[in-house]
Design a protein around this motif. Structure first.
Motif, PDB file in Angstrom:
ATOM      1  N   LEU A 175       0.840  -1.221   0.000  1.00 52.90           N
ATOM      2  CA  LEU A 175       0.000   0.000   0.000  1.00 52.90           C
ATOM      3  C   LEU A 175       0.867   1.260   0.000  1.00 52.90           C
ATOM      4  CD1 LEU A 175      -2.757  -1.008   2.585  1.00 52.90           C
ATOM      5  CD2 LEU A 175      -3.151  -0.490   0.176  1.00 52.90           C
ATOM      6  N   TRP A 176       1.931   1.229   0.774  1.00 45.14           N
ATOM      7  CA  TRP A 176       2.843   2.370   0.881  1.00 45.14           C
ATOM      8  C   TRP A 176       3.475   2.690  -0.484  1.00 45.14           C
ATOM      9  CZ3 TRP A 176       7.758   2.150   4.526  1.00 45.14           C
ATOM     10  CH2 TRP A 176       8.327   3.429   4.625  1.00 45.14           C
ATOM     11  N   SER A 177       3.830   1.617  -1.223  1.00 47.00           N
ATOM     12  CA  SER A 177       4.492   1.823  -2.525  1.00 47.00           C
ATOM     13  C   SER A 177       3.596   2.591  -3.508  1.00 47.00           C
ATOM     14  CB  SER A 177       4.891   0.475  -3.135  1.00 47.00           C
ATOM     15  OG  SER A 177       3.742  -0.256  -3.522  1.00 47.00           O
ATOM     16  N   ALA A 178       2.266   2.472  -3.328  1.00 45.73           N
ATOM     17  CA  ALA A 178       1.332   3.167  -4.239  1.00 45.73           C
ATOM     18  C   ALA A 178       1.390   4.682  -4.061  1.00 45.73           C
ATOM     19  CB  ALA A 178      -0.086   2.668  -3.986  1.00 45.73           C
ATOM     20  N   SER A 179       1.805   5.142  -2.886  1.00 40.93           N
ATOM     21  CA  SER A 179       1.833   6.603  -2.658  1.00 40.93           C
ATOM     22  C   SER A 179       3.251   7.182  -2.628  1.00 40.93           C
ATOM     23  CB  SER A 179       1.112   6.927  -1.340  1.00 40.93           C
ATOM     24  OG  SER A 179       1.753   6.245  -0.276  1.00 40.93           O
ATOM     25  N   GLU A 180       4.260   6.359  -2.893  1.00 47.19           N
ATOM     26  CA  GLU A 180       5.653   6.839  -2.902  1.00 47.19           C
ATOM     27  C   GLU A 180       6.332   6.396  -4.200  1.00 47.19           C
ATOM     28  OE1 GLU A 180       7.228   8.682  -0.756  1.00 47.19           O
ATOM     29  OE2 GLU A 180       6.255   8.514   1.188  1.00 47.19           O
ATOM     30  N   GLU A 181       6.141   7.185  -5.262  1.00 48.68           N
ATOM     31  CA  GLU A 181       6.657   6.776  -6.591  1.00 48.68           C
ATOM     32  C   GLU A 181       8.164   6.579  -6.587  1.00 48.68           C
ATOM     33  OE1 GLU A 181       5.380   9.113  -9.902  1.00 48.68           O
ATOM     34  OE2 GLU A 181       3.297   9.135  -9.237  1.00 48.68           O
ATOM     35  N   ASP A 182       8.895   7.458  -5.905  1.00 44.04           N
ATOM     36  CA  ASP A 182      10.358   7.406  -5.966  1.00 44.04           C
ATOM     37  C   ASP A 182      10.934   6.105  -5.376  1.00 44.04           C
ATOM     38  OD1 ASP A 182      10.195   9.857  -7.052  1.00 44.04           O
ATOM     39  OD2 ASP A 182      10.821  10.981  -5.271  1.00 44.04           O
ATOM     40  N   SER A 186      11.507  -0.269  -4.395  1.00 45.01           N
ATOM     41  CA  SER A 186      12.157  -0.771  -3.162  1.00 45.01           C
ATOM     42  C   SER A 186      11.121  -1.302  -2.175  1.00 45.01           C
ATOM     43  CB  SER A 186      12.954   0.347  -2.492  1.00 45.01           C
ATOM     44  OG  SER A 186      13.985   0.773  -3.355  1.00 45.01           O
ATOM     45  N   LEU A 187      10.011  -0.544  -2.046  1.00 38.35           N
ATOM     46  CA  LEU A 187       8.958  -0.965  -1.109  1.00 38.35           C
ATOM     47  C   LEU A 187       8.303  -2.267  -1.556  1.00 38.35           C
ATOM     48  CD1 LEU A 187       7.378   2.525  -0.356  1.00 38.35           C
ATOM     49  CD2 LEU A 187       8.600   1.093   1.282  1.00 38.35           C
ATOM     50  N   LYS A 188       8.101  -2.394  -2.883  1.00 40.32           N
ATOM     51  CA  LYS A 188       7.529  -3.650  -3.415  1.00 40.32           C
ATOM     52  C   LYS A 188       8.490  -4.813  -3.169  1.00 40.32           C
ATOM     53  CE  LYS A 188       4.533  -1.713  -6.999  1.00 40.32           C
ATOM     54  NZ  LYS A 188       4.467  -1.360  -8.422  1.00 40.32           N
ATOM     55  N   GLY A 189       9.793  -4.516  -3.294  1.00 42.43           N
ATOM     56  CA  GLY A 189      10.818  -5.541  -3.042  1.00 42.43           C
ATOM     57  C   GLY A 189      10.772  -6.028  -1.601  1.00 42.43           C
ATOM     58  N   LYS A 196       7.929 -13.940   1.151  1.00 42.09           N
ATOM     59  CA  LYS A 196       8.746 -15.164   1.104  1.00 42.09           C
ATOM     60  C   LYS A 196       9.054 -15.664   2.520  1.00 42.09           C
ATOM     61  CE  LYS A 196      11.135 -14.480  -3.304  1.00 42.09           C
ATOM     62  NZ  LYS A 196      12.381 -14.007  -3.916  1.00 42.09           N
ATOM     63  N   CYS A 197       9.389 -14.700   3.411  1.00 46.01           N
ATOM     64  CA  CYS A 197       9.672 -15.065   4.815  1.00 46.01           C
ATOM     65  C   CYS A 197       8.435 -15.692   5.464  1.00 46.01           C
ATOM     66  CB  CYS A 197      10.095 -13.830   5.608  1.00 46.01           C
ATOM     67  SG  CYS A 197      11.751 -13.269   5.201  1.00 46.01           S
ATOM     68  N   CYS A 198       7.276 -15.116   5.135  1.00 47.01           N
ATOM     69  CA  CYS A 198       6.002 -15.631   5.666  1.00 47.01           C
ATOM     70  C   CYS A 198       5.803 -17.092   5.271  1.00 47.01           C
ATOM     71  CB  CYS A 198       4.850 -14.811   5.075  1.00 47.01           C
ATOM     72  SG  CYS A 198       4.055 -13.780   6.294  1.00 47.01           S
ATOM     73  N   LYS A 199       6.012 -17.380   3.983  1.00 45.29           N
ATOM     74  CA  LYS A 199       5.813 -18.749   3.465  1.00 45.29           C
ATOM     75  C   LYS A 199       6.804 -19.718   4.104  1.00 45.29           C
ATOM     76  CE  LYS A 199       3.584 -17.480  -0.837  1.00 45.29           C
ATOM     77  NZ  LYS A 199       3.831 -16.928  -2.163  1.00 45.29           N
ATOM     78  N   ALA A 200       8.059 -19.259   4.245  1.00 45.29           N
ATOM     79  CA  ALA A 200       9.093 -20.122   4.854  1.00 45.29           C
ATOM     80  C   ALA A 200       8.763 -20.397   6.318  1.00 45.29           C
ATOM     81  CB  ALA A 200      10.456 -19.455   4.736  1.00 45.29           C
ATOM     82  N   THR A 201       8.274 -19.375   7.030  1.00 42.77           N
ATOM     83  CA  THR A 201       7.922 -19.536   8.450  1.00 42.77           C
ATOM     84  C   THR A 201       6.737 -20.480   8.610  1.00 42.77           C
ATOM     85  OG1 THR A 201       8.732 -17.305   8.909  1.00 42.77           O
ATOM     86  CG2 THR A 201       7.309 -18.285  10.575  1.00 42.77           C
ATOM     87  N   GLU A 202       5.778 -20.344   7.700  1.00 45.27           N
ATOM     88  CA  GLU A 202       4.590 -21.218   7.747  1.00 45.27           C
ATOM     89  C   GLU A 202       4.994 -22.680   7.565  1.00 45.27           C
ATOM     90  OE1 GLU A 202      -0.008 -20.897   6.266  1.00 45.27           O
ATOM     91  OE2 GLU A 202       1.530 -20.217   4.880  1.00 45.27           O
ATOM     92  N   LYS A 203       5.941 -22.905   6.634  1.00 45.20           N
ATOM     93  CA  LYS A 203       6.427 -24.264   6.378  1.00 45.20           C
ATOM     94  C   LYS A 203       7.144 -24.811   7.625  1.00 45.20           C
ATOM     95  CE  LYS A 203       8.521 -24.494   2.331  1.00 45.20           C
ATOM     96  NZ  LYS A 203       9.655 -24.685   1.388  1.00 45.20           N
ATOM     97  N   ARG A 204       7.923 -23.935   8.253  1.00 44.65           N
ATOM     98  CA  ARG A 204       8.652 -24.322   9.460  1.00 44.65           C
ATOM     99  C   ARG A 204       7.680 -24.675  10.595  1.00 44.65           C
ATOM    100  NH1 ARG A 204      12.489 -20.363  12.945  1.00 44.65           N
ATOM    101  NH2 ARG A 204      13.889 -21.894  13.831  1.00 44.65           N
ATOM    102  N   MET A 205       6.620 -23.866  10.731  1.00 45.27           N
ATOM    103  CA  MET A 205       5.599 -24.146  11.754  1.00 45.27           C
ATOM    104  C   MET A 205       4.919 -25.486  11.501  1.00 45.27           C
ATOM    105  SD  MET A 205       3.896 -20.387  12.031  1.00 45.27           S
ATOM    106  CE  MET A 205       2.307 -20.997  12.537  1.00 45.27           C
ATOM    107  N   ALA A 206       4.634 -25.765  10.222  1.00 43.45           N
ATOM    108  CA  ALA A 206       3.993 -27.044   9.870  1.00 43.45           C
ATOM    109  C   ALA A 206       4.901 -28.209  10.271  1.00 43.45           C
ATOM    110  CB  ALA A 206       3.695 -27.090   8.375  1.00 43.45           C
ATOM    111  N   GLY A 207       6.224 -28.037  10.049  1.00 44.29           N
ATOM    112  CA  GLY A 207       7.184 -29.077  10.436  1.00 44.29           C
ATOM    113  C   GLY A 207       7.171 -29.320  11.937  1.00 44.29           C
TER     114      GLY A 207
END
Length: 307
Positions: A175-182, A186-189, A196-207
């Motif tokens: 959402l922030w990236s939509a109002s900060e063109e410059d 970076s914000l999208k990155g 990616k961290c979320c998905k990796a953590t979820e996998k770790r929790m499942a383990g």
């Protein structure tokens, strides 16, 4: 499914409730008081972590019940138990009818009274050193496995809180990236990285919830079962010791007492041999389970940090 000859068919499909599993466990304990009967998952497994009737809870308990049956099927003695065979093959009405043939209330009360009376008499005088060592081992094991169980639950709880926080941060950066063109790219990155961290953590929790937590908790329950088995062995020995004492104090009825003592000596020997064989088997399984569980957690952690 089975290829064993004592079954009339190679495949059965039956419906069972949790209380049927409780019945089977109590029948196995009754028939084999000094064998190590596998634990059942508690009725409210992983309390506070999953809702009672959601899919995750039902699947967790299904796996635990499946493991319970496999452990009995793999056991050299329990696998041939007649109640186990009936449990696996009888239709609901047949099982219900078979359950009613169990010992009556008075018989069960008598067993309970005898067990209590026996345990109240105090320690066993002639307990072999091996069973004292087992007792000491189980006391230490019980303390350590309970600590591990608590730590594992705390790790899972902290991991889940971290995951829930990260889930909120990703969309905020998008959402922030939509109002900060410059700095939009970076914000999208950053948002993509958090995802990616979320998905990796979820996998770790499942383990953790599939591999570590159930195994540790199963052995918490096993520690209680083992302490119960050792107490039952002591009760059988206590019965023999009290008869020997009674014989020493009586001048008459020596023949009758001698016969009873002979039977009790056989009973103690059977109990000792059953427990010794099961003890070695249980320790081997426990060490394998612990080693593979912690290795699996370590490998999952390595993958997680690499990601």
């Amino acid at each position: 499914q089975t290829s064993r000859g004592e079954f009339d068919s190679s495949e059965y499909e039956v419906r069972r409730r949790y209380q049927d599993f409780l019945w089977l466990k109590s029948k196995l304990e009754e028939a084999h008081p000094t064998l190590i009967i596998p634990p059942l998952p508690e009725k409210f497994i992983m309390k506070g972590m999953v809702e009672r009737f959601n899919d995750e809870f039902i699947e967790t308990r299904r796996k635990a019940l499946h493991k319970f049956l496999n452990r009995i099927a793999d056991h050299p003695t329990l696998t041939f138990n007649e109640d186990f065979k009936i449990f696996l093959t009888a239709q609901a009405w047949e099982l219900s009818s078979h359950k009613k043939q169990g010992p009556g209330l008075l018989s069960r009360m008598g067993q309970t009274v005898r067990a209590v009376a026996s345990s109240v008499r105090g320690g066993v005088k002639n307990r072999p050193e091996m069973f004292t060592e087992m007792n000491d081992y189980m006391e230490t094991f019980s303390q350590k496995i309970n600590v591990l169980d608590k730590i594992a639950h705390r790790i899972y709880k902290e991991e889940r809180e971290y995951f829930n926080e990260m889930k909120e941060y990703g969309p905020i950066h998008t959402l922030w990236s939509a109002s900060e063109e410059d700095i939009a790219d970076s914000l999208k990155g950053v948002a993509s990285c958090i995802d990616k961290c979320c998905k990796a953590t979820e996998k770790r929790m499942a383990g953790l919830s599939e591999n570590l937590l159930p195994i540790l908790h199963e052995y918490v329950l096993y520690s209680e079962i083992l302490m119960g088995v050792l107490k039952r062995r002591d009760q059988i020995q206590g019965e023999l010791d009290s008869k020997i004492d009674a014989l020493a104090n009586k001048k008459t009825e020596k023949d009758l007492f001698s016969e009873e003592i002979g039977k009790l000596e056989d009973k103690v020997e059977c109990a000792n041999n059953a427990l010794k064989a099961d003890w070695d088997r249980w320790k081997q399984n426990m060490q394998y389970d612990m080693r593979s569980t912690f290795t699996n957690v370590a490998e999952n952690n390595l993958r997680y940090y690499e990601e």
